[in-house]
Scaffold this active site. Structure first.
Site, PDB file in Angstrom:
ATOM      1  N   ASN A  87       0.775  -0.954   0.211  1.00 17.47           N
ATOM      2  CA  ASN A  87       0.075  -0.051  -0.038  1.00 17.47           C
ATOM      3  C   ASN A  87       0.608   1.172   0.125  1.00 17.47           C
ATOM      4  O   ASN A  87       1.232   1.364   1.191  1.00 17.47           O
ATOM      5  CB  ASN A  87      -0.962   0.005   1.454  1.00 17.47           C
ATOM      6  CG  ASN A  87      -1.872   1.099   1.378  1.00 17.47           C
ATOM      7  OD1 ASN A  87      -2.274   2.353   0.755  1.00 17.47           O
ATOM      8  ND2 ASN A  87      -2.484   1.432   3.046  1.00 17.47           N
TER       9      ASN A  87
ATOM     10  N   LYS B   7      -0.012   3.966  -0.480  1.00 17.62           N
ATOM     11  CA  LYS B   7       0.134   5.149  -0.099  1.00 17.62           C
ATOM     12  C   LYS B   7      -0.148   6.525  -0.490  1.00 17.62           C
ATOM     13  O   LYS B   7       0.110   6.402  -1.757  1.00 17.62           O
ATOM     14  CB  LYS B   7      -0.166   6.298   1.650  1.00 17.62           C
ATOM     15  CG  LYS B   7      -0.355   4.390   2.909  1.00 17.62           C
ATOM     16  CD  LYS B   7      -0.099   4.816   3.977  1.00 17.62           C
ATOM     17  CE  LYS B   7      -0.120   3.637   4.698  1.00 17.62           C
ATOM     18  NZ  LYS B   7      -0.490   3.638   6.271  1.00 17.62           N
TER      19      LYS B   7
ATOM     20  N   HIS C  63      -9.593   0.913   4.644  1.00 20.44           N
ATOM     21  CA  HIS C  63      -8.527   1.120   4.886  1.00 20.44           C
ATOM     22  C   HIS C  63      -8.794   2.827   6.361  1.00 20.44           C
ATOM     23  O   HIS C  63      -9.388   2.952   6.023  1.00 20.44           O
ATOM     24  CB  HIS C  63      -7.127   1.696   4.086  1.00 20.44           C
ATOM     25  CG  HIS C  63      -5.870   2.258   4.679  1.00 20.44           C
ATOM     26  ND1 HIS C  63      -5.755   2.793   5.470  1.00 20.44           N
ATOM     27  CD2 HIS C  63      -4.805   1.102   4.847  1.00 20.44           C
ATOM     28  CE1 HIS C  63      -4.197   2.728   6.409  1.00 20.44           C
ATOM     29  NE2 HIS C  63      -4.124   1.177   5.726  1.00 20.44           N
TER      30      HIS C  63
ATOM     31  N   GLU D  68      -7.694   5.135   6.752  1.00 19.27           N
ATOM     32  CA  GLU D  68      -6.405   6.472   6.386  1.00 19.27           C
ATOM     33  C   GLU D  68      -8.165   6.509   6.235  1.00 19.27           C
ATOM     34  O   GLU D  68      -8.286   8.109   5.977  1.00 19.27           O
ATOM     35  CB  GLU D  68      -5.415   5.999   5.805  1.00 19.27           C
ATOM     36  CG  GLU D  68      -4.517   6.273   7.034  1.00 19.27           C
ATOM     37  CD  GLU D  68      -2.799   5.692   6.537  1.00 19.27           C
ATOM     38  OE1 GLU D  68      -3.166   5.680   4.954  1.00 19.27           O
ATOM     39  OE2 GLU D  68      -1.942   5.397   7.227  1.00 19.27           O
TER      40      GLU D  68
ATOM     41  N   GLU E 123      -5.719  -4.821  10.516  1.00 19.56           N
ATOM     42  CA  GLU E 123      -5.112  -4.046  10.983  1.00 19.56           C
ATOM     43  C   GLU E 123      -5.157  -2.689  12.297  1.00 19.56           C
ATOM     44  O   GLU E 123      -5.896  -1.632  11.996  1.00 19.56           O
ATOM     45  CB  GLU E 123      -4.832  -2.281  10.307  1.00 19.56           C
ATOM     46  CG  GLU E 123      -4.202  -3.040   8.757  1.00 19.56           C
ATOM     47  CD  GLU E 123      -3.677  -2.046   7.053  1.00 19.56           C
ATOM     48  OE1 GLU E 123      -2.644  -2.207   7.085  1.00 19.56           O
ATOM     49  OE2 GLU E 123      -4.551  -1.334   7.231  1.00 19.56           O
TER      50      GLU E 123
ATOM     51  N   GLY F 141       2.270   2.490  10.860  1.00 19.26           N
ATOM     52  CA  GLY F 141       3.131   3.293  11.327  1.00 19.26           C
ATOM     53  C   GLY F 141       3.802   3.700  11.859  1.00 19.26           C
ATOM     54  O   GLY F 141       4.755   4.555  12.082  1.00 19.26           O
TER      55      GLY F 141
ATOM     56  N   SER G   6       3.360  -1.945  10.365  1.00 21.05           N
ATOM     57  CA  SER G   6       4.485  -1.431  11.027  1.00 21.05           C
ATOM     58  C   SER G   6       5.473  -3.079  11.200  1.00 21.05           C
ATOM     59  O   SER G   6       6.075  -3.518  11.941  1.00 21.05           O
ATOM     60  CB  SER G   6       4.414  -1.655  12.653  1.00 21.05           C
ATOM     61  OG  SER G   6       4.491   0.107  12.709  1.00 21.05           O
TER      62      SER G   6
HETATM   63  P1  PGA Z   1       2.613   0.551   7.411  1.00 21.11           P
HETATM   64  O1  PGA Z   1       1.361   0.405   7.341  1.00 21.11           O
HETATM   65  O2  PGA Z   1       2.878  -0.693   7.168  1.00 21.11           O
HETATM   66  O3  PGA Z   1       3.372   1.690   7.892  1.00 21.11           O
HETATM   67  O4  PGA Z   1       2.196   0.992   8.927  1.00 21.11           O
HETATM   68  C1  PGA Z   1       0.011   0.052   6.851  1.00 21.11           C
HETATM   69  C2  PGA Z   1      -1.073   0.277   6.295  1.00 21.11           C
HETATM   70  O5  PGA Z   1      -1.450   1.207   6.638  1.00 21.11           O
HETATM   71  O6  PGA Z   1      -1.893  -0.350   5.813  1.00 21.11           O
END
Ligand code: PGA
Length: 256
Positions: free
Chosen positions: A11, A13, A98, A100, A168, A174, A216
Site C-alpha cells: 500500500n 498510500k 482502510h 486512513e 490492521e 506507521g 509496522s
Molecule cells: P505501515 O502501514 O506498514 O506503514 O504501518 C500499514 C497500512 O496502513 O496499511
C-alpha cells in the site's frame, strides 16, 4: 499453513511524488516477484499511476490493486474512481475501508457498498478492519465483530473467495516494527476473525477468505508474523516504498 500460498499487499498510500520514482519502485518489485515461489505481491499505487505498469495476467506472482474505489458504477461523483475503471487499467484487487479513509469520513455503510461492488465486478476486495486502541475489558472484540459483519453485510456468499480481510490495529500502523503486534497475538486475532466469519456465513463458506495482518511490518517481523501468526500474508505500508526493505519482506514471507 506451511507451503500454502501467501499474499503480500503493498500500500503505497499517497506516495511517491512522480512517475519516475513510481516506475523505479515497481520495477524493483517486479524483479523480486520473479524469485518468489508461493507468494503473490499486489502493488497498490495511487490510482493516477495505475496505467504506468503493464502486468502480464499470466504472471501469478504480481498483480495490481487500487487503494480505494467508489460504491457506484459511474455518474456525477467528482474525484471518485469506479470499479470498472480500476479493472480496465489492470487492477485485480481493491483496498476497501482502510483506516486512513475511515478517519476521512468513510462509514461502515459506505464500506459495505464498496466491498460488494468490488467483488461483484470481479475484483478481490481487501477489506480493512482494526481497533483504534485496546481496553482492559476487551471491548475491542465487539467493535471488530461489528466492523467485519458490517463491511461484509452486502457481500453474497458466493463471492467470499474474493474477500481478503486485512486486520490492521490502528495503534500499530506507521510505527517501528517493535510496536507492531506480536505474532502470537496476531494468531489470536486471526482465530477470532475466522470465528466471526464462520458465525456470519457458515463454516463451509469461509475457507477462501484470506487473512492478512498490517501495521509496522518490516523485514524483521514479517516472516514470524506470517509463520507464528498462521495467517495468509501482510499488508505493508511504509516499507513497501523501500525496494530493499520490501524485497526482504517478500523473501521472508516466501520462506515461511
Ligand atoms: P505501515 O502501514 O506498514 O506503514 O504501518 C500499514 C497500512 O496502513 O496499511
Amino acid at each position: 499453513v506451511k507451503n500454502q500460498k501467501k499474499l503480500v499487499v503493498a500500500n503505497w498510500k499517497m506516495n511517491p511524488a512522480g512517475p519516475g520514482e513510481a516506475r523505479k519502485i515497481f520495477s524493483a518489485v517486479r524483479r523480486v516477484s520473479g524469485l518468489l515461489k508461493r507468494t503473490k505481491v499486489v502493488v497498490c499505487p495511487p490510482a493516477v499511476y495505475s496505467s504506468l505498469f503493464k502486468i502480464d495476467r499470466k504472471n501469478k506472482k504480481l498483480a495490481l490493486g487500487v487503494q480505494n474505489i467508489f460504491g457506484q458504477l459511474s455518474g456525477p461523483f467528482t474525484g471518485e474512481i469506479g470499479v470498472q475503471m480500476a479493472k480496465n487499467v489492470g487492477a485485480e484487487f481493491a483496498i476497501v475501508g482502510h483506516s486512513e479513509r475511515r478517519v476521512l469520513g468513510e462509514t461502515d455503510a459506505v464500506i459495505a457498498q464498496k466491498a460488494a461492488m468490488a467483488v461483484e465486478w470481479g475484483l478481490n476486495a481487501i477489506v480493512c478492519i482494526g481497533e483504534k486502541s485496546r481496553d482492559q475489558n476487551g471491548d475491542y472484540f465487539g467493535f471488530l465483530k461489528t466492523e467485519i459483519q458490517s463491511a461484509l453485510s452486502l457481500v453474497k456468499k458466493k463471492f467470499l473467495g474474493q474477500v481478503i480481510v486485512a486486520y490492521e490495529p490502528i495503534w500499530a500502523i506507521g510505527k517501528s516494527f517493535k510496536d507492531a503486534m506480536q505474532p502470537r497475538e496476531v494468531h489470536e486475532m486471526a482465530i477470532f476473525i475466522k470465528k466471526v466469519l464462520s458465525d456470519s456465513f457458515g463454516k463451509e463458506w469461509i475457507h477462501g477468505v484470506a487473512i492478512l495482518y498490517g501495521g509496522s511490518v518490516n523485514y524483521e517481523n514479517a516472516g514470524l508474523i506470517v509463520k507464528d501468526g498462521q495467517i495468509d500474508g501482510l499488508l505493508v505500508g511504509r516499507e513497501s516504498l523501500s525496494p530493499e526493505g520490501f524485497k526482504e519482506i517478500l523473501k521472508a514471507v516466501d520462506a515461511v
